[in-house]
Structures are given as C-alpha cells and as structure tokens.
Design a protein around this motif. Structure first.
Motif, mmCIF file in Angstrom:
data_model
loop_
_atom_site.group_PDB
_atom_site.id
_atom_site.type_symbol
_atom_site.label_atom_id
_atom_site.label_comp_id
_atom_site.label_asym_id
_atom_site.label_seq_id
_atom_site.Cartn_x
_atom_site.Cartn_y
_atom_site.Cartn_z
ATOM 1 N N THR A 255 0.731 -1.251 0.013
ATOM 2 C CA THR A 255 0.002 0.075 0.060
ATOM 3 C C THR A 255 0.954 1.269 0.182
ATOM 4 O O THR A 255 0.377 2.395 -0.086
ATOM 5 N N VAL A 266 -1.126 1.517 -7.041
ATOM 6 C CA VAL A 266 -1.008 2.063 -5.616
ATOM 7 C C VAL A 266 -0.099 3.520 -6.037
ATOM 8 O O VAL A 266 -0.466 4.323 -5.169
ATOM 9 N N VAL A 270 -2.304 6.432 -4.324
ATOM 10 C CA VAL A 270 -2.141 6.710 -2.895
ATOM 11 C C VAL A 270 -1.213 7.685 -2.466
ATOM 12 O O VAL A 270 0.179 7.777 -3.248
ATOM 13 N N GLY A 273 0.924 5.097 2.557
ATOM 14 C CA GLY A 273 0.149 3.845 2.707
ATOM 15 C C GLY A 273 0.209 3.337 4.216
ATOM 16 O O GLY A 273 0.904 4.176 5.251
ATOM 17 N N VAL A 335 -5.233 -4.827 -3.617
ATOM 18 C CA VAL A 335 -4.030 -4.997 -3.068
ATOM 19 C C VAL A 335 -4.184 -6.555 -2.583
ATOM 20 O O VAL A 335 -3.215 -7.409 -2.840
#
Length: 341
Positions: A255, A266, A270, A273, A335
């Motif tokens: 992540t 990701v 993102v 994470g 994920v």
C-alpha cells in the motif's frame, strides 16, 4: 493449542491456567454473540471485529451513520466483560482537563488549602469517545498518552490507568462540516477501524419490533477484566508461520506508493500507505481470529480477513483516486488480489 509439558509445580499451575484460558477463548465467541444479540440485531461481522480488538488488547474506531447502535454496542461489550465504563461526548468546547481530570483547590482541614487532583472520565477500563472528530486537536491529543502508554500526566504528575484499558471511539462520516479529522498519528493508534452499515430489511424489521414492544433482557456479565488480560497473553503465544507473517508484511508494504514491489495502481492513487503497525496488527488480529474459530495457528485467510479493518484508516488516497471513484476499501481489495501468498 500446543503447550509445553510442565516440569515444576509452578509451571503446572501456569499450564492449567493457559489451557483454561484457551478453552475460554474457544467458547467465548458464541456466548458473547448471544448476549450482545439481546440488544444488537445483526452486525455479526462488526461485533466480531470489535471482539478481536478487545481480546488482542487494541483500541477500536467505529465509523458509521447516526442511529446504527454504535454506542449501544460498545456499552454492551463493556457489560459482557464486567468493565468499568465511561462515555465522553466529544464537542467543540471540550477541554483536555475534561478528559484527564484537573487539580482543584480544597481546604486541608487545618486552616490551609492544597491542590487535590480529581480524576477525569479517562480513569475507567473502557472509554467511549463518542464522535471523537467533533473536538479540536488539542483535546484529541489528550487521548494519545493514555492510548499508547496507559497513563496520563497532569501538572507534572503521572497517573497509571487501571488495566485493562481500551479506547473505543465513534465518528460520523456524514456531517463533516465543523469537524476535526483525526491526525494520522492518532489514527495509527487504533488497531481497527470498523465500519457499520445499514441493516438489511429483515434485520431492521426485527430491530423495530424488538425496540417498540418491550425492554430488552439485561446483558449478563460473562468474563472479568482478569480473564480479558489472560486472553491478551494467550493470544500473543499463538504460533504464526514465517510465510504467513511475511505475507502480512507484504500486504502492508504493497500500500506504500513508490516503494519496491508496489502495484502501479497504488503509485497512481495513494498519497501514503500503511506503516509497520499495520503489519503488527494484521498478525495480532489473525491470531485472535484463529483462536475464536478454535484453531491454534494463523492462516492466510485470517490475515486477509483483517486487511480492511486494519488498513482502511492507515491509507490516504489522493485527489485522482477520488475523482475516479476509488475508495480505500476497494483499493485494499485490489491489493489483496494482487499480493500472492
């Protein structure tokens, strides 16, 4: 659960205690669900996740719309475990001393006066921080030391909190105007973020019938605080294979954007994470789930089952993810699909 054969009398006593605690955990699941179901209809997964947090010794965050029995669930769990309970309603004008306590000038009886510390509601086994995102960061921070160190410091004096100690907080995701989102440092101290959704039609009908006909039967205490603390020790003794622990670490690491092995989606969606606490809580939650299901070892399925409640509050999506309709739960699911055992 395999336990070493005792060699001495003291070891034999410890063996019996640990064996009894394992049996307690094996049978706790259905007994607790039965008691809680006296006042809570449905929400089995939510109850199980909160139970995992308590048995593992972690704090819990419950996110859901108003009227979904978040407060009632927490109070019911406190009654099941015979824990002292305090509810703190977080409001914009709440001060840190309203939580921790304050010193008050009192007469000493000898003609003088002295400052005497009066404990606040934080001095209980289970704290319900109701709508925690409605109070300013200064007051939210008053919980940090208590959650991490199980102690509070007031006027230079440190006071140890009674064990076991849990903070179970609720937040309303609908009305965000005038709220103060929890900072990442405080979010990370919650083991799980449990999301409560609306009930199915049949379950909602059952709630309406139950709450408009008669008072619910009182919840019977099943365990003590000492039982709960023994459970904490036994949970940590559950063996976990190296490949299962490594899988938990790979899930959390996947992540983190722009790190080796991070999936392309990701990197795109993102901002940051999950950290190391996510890896720890994936394994600890997996151990607790295994015991509740009568197993003495952690499986990959246990780790996958804990992925969303452990990591959903530890991942921040960027504006691109929001524009494309990506949510944290959807990202965690991708994920889990991507990372191989």
């Amino acid at each position: 659960m395999p336990i070493a054969v005792p060699d001495t009398e003291s070891e034999a006593d410890a063996y019996v205690l640990e064996r009894d605690t394992v049996e307690l955990l094996h049978t706790a699941h259905e007994r607790i669900l039965k008691e809680v179901s006296k006042v809570i209809v449905g929400q089995k997964e939510v109850v199980e996740q909160m139970l995992i947090a308590l048995l593992a010794g972690g704090h819990g965050l419950i996110t859901g719309a108003p009227g979904l029995a978040k407060t009632l669930l927490i109070k019911s769990l406190a009654q099941v475990f015979s824990l002292s309970f305090q509810r703190i309603q977080f409001t914009p004008d709440l001060m840190p001393s309203d939580i921790t306590g304050t010193e008050i000038l009192e007469d000493t009886g000898e003609g003088g006066r002295d400052l005497v510390f009066h404990k606040g509601p934080i001095f209980a086994n289970m704290i319900l921080a109701d709508e925690i995102n409605r109070t300013p960061p200064k007051t939210q921070a008053a919980l940090l030391e208590a959650m991490q160190e199980h102690q509070v410091t007031v006027a230079g004096q440190t006071f140890t909190l009674e064990e076991p100690f849990f903070v179970l907080a609720t937040q309303n995701p609908i009305e965000m105007e005038g709220t103060y989102p929890l900072p990442e440092a405080q979010l990370d101290r919650f083991m799980l973020n449990v999301v409560i959704d609306y009930l199915a039609e049949d379950e909602e009908v059952a709630v309406v019938m139950q709450t408009t006909s008669k008072k619910s039967d009182p919840i019977q205490p099943l365990f003590s605080g000492e039982d709960l603390m023994r459970c904490h020790d036994v949970v940590r003794r559950v063996p976990v294979a190296d490949e299962v622990a490594r899988y938990a670490v790979r899930l959390a690491s996947a992540t983190r954007p722009h790190r080796a092995g991070a999936p392309d989606f990701v990197n795109v969606w993102v901002n940051w994470g999950a950290g190391t606490r996510a890896s720890q809580y994936l394994v600890l939650g997996g151990k607790t789930r295994a015991l509740l299901q009568g197993r003495a070892h952690v499986t990959f399925d246990d780790i996958r089952a804990m992925a969303r409640p452990v990591m959903r509050h530890r991942i921040q999506l960027n504006y691109r993810a929001e524009a494309e309709g990506m949510t944290v739960d959807k990202l965690i699911a991708k994920v889990v699909e991507t990372v191989k055992q």
